[in-house]
Design a protein around this motif. Sequence first.
Motif, PDB file in Angstrom:
ATOM      1  N   TYR A  43     -38.682 -13.500   4.503  1.00 29.66           N
ATOM      2  CA  TYR A  43     -39.639 -13.627   3.409  1.00 29.66           C
ATOM      3  C   TYR A  43     -39.162 -14.591   2.328  1.00 29.66           C
ATOM      4  O   TYR A  43     -39.784 -14.683   1.264  1.00 29.66           O
ATOM      5  N   ASN A  56     -41.691 -16.850   0.674  1.00 30.55           N
ATOM      6  CA  ASN A  56     -42.913 -16.233   0.148  1.00 30.55           C
ATOM      7  C   ASN A  56     -42.875 -16.147  -1.375  1.00 30.55           C
ATOM      8  O   ASN A  56     -41.833 -15.964  -1.977  1.00 30.55           O
ATOM      9  N   ASN A  77     -40.601 -12.855  -1.890  1.00 30.63           N
ATOM     10  CA  ASN A  77     -41.384 -11.799  -2.537  1.00 30.63           C
ATOM     11  C   ASN A  77     -41.010 -10.400  -2.041  1.00 30.63           C
ATOM     12  O   ASN A  77     -41.701  -9.435  -2.339  1.00 30.63           O
ATOM     13  N   ALA A  78     -39.912 -10.276  -1.285  1.00 25.68           N
ATOM     14  CA  ALA A  78     -39.554  -8.993  -0.666  1.00 25.68           C
ATOM     15  C   ALA A  78     -38.249  -8.429  -1.222  1.00 25.68           C
ATOM     16  O   ALA A  78     -37.330  -9.164  -1.568  1.00 25.68           O
ATOM     17  N   ARG A 116     -39.263  -0.842   1.846  1.00 29.38           N
ATOM     18  CA  ARG A 116     -39.677  -2.242   1.994  1.00 29.38           C
ATOM     19  C   ARG A 116     -40.714  -2.515   0.918  1.00 29.38           C
ATOM     20  O   ARG A 116     -41.807  -1.967   0.956  1.00 29.38           O
ATOM     21  N   TYR A 162     -42.935  -5.348  -1.395  1.00 29.95           N
ATOM     22  CA  TYR A 162     -43.483  -6.700  -1.354  1.00 29.95           C
ATOM     23  C   TYR A 162     -44.276  -6.951  -2.629  1.00 29.95           C
ATOM     24  O   TYR A 162     -45.221  -6.227  -2.937  1.00 29.95           O
TER      25      TYR A 162
END
Length: 184
Positions: free
Chosen positions: A33, A36, A126-127, A150, A152
């Motif tokens: 990620y 992202n 973004n994670a 997790r 996001y």
Amino acid sequence: MALLMKQMTWLKTLVFVNFILLAGCSTPDVSEYAKNTPSFALSNFFSGPLKAHGILKNRSGKVIRYFNADLYGQWENGVGTLKENFVFDDGEKQQRTWVMTPDENGHYTATANDVIGKGIISQAGNALFMKYTLQVPYDGDLLEVSVDDRMYKVNENVVINESVLSKFGFDVGYLTLVIEKVAD
């Protein structure tokens, strides 16, 4: 010789099928990620007042509880404190206070009042992924479960969190929540 060739072919097929099954069970690494956006800066998002709304599912996927929570994060000298006050659908209240501490590699570890040891935080793009062992009240006792969080960041004010709770390597529950920043 023909029997040996047949056994070797069977063995190769078995190894291939097991490889495919194991590969299907693997989970994405947070580094996938990295490109992202929006960027998930721990100290920026978990700062000030936040609200969370979530559901807890049992191992078969049935929603067994839901909750709302008020959160408040603050940072001093790079160390963050996140206070969480949960209210469940049956009126039960729980509190947790996380302390997030940077390590020498620029990553974070996290501790909390009902967490065994330290949680390990990994971030990219973004994670944000975090793994830890949580003590959960169960049937008048405390049960230790492994948690794989997790998170996001989907916009500047909202994070979606999916968690898998497991015991002895078996999934025993699933948590889904939305965390949103609240104006001061």
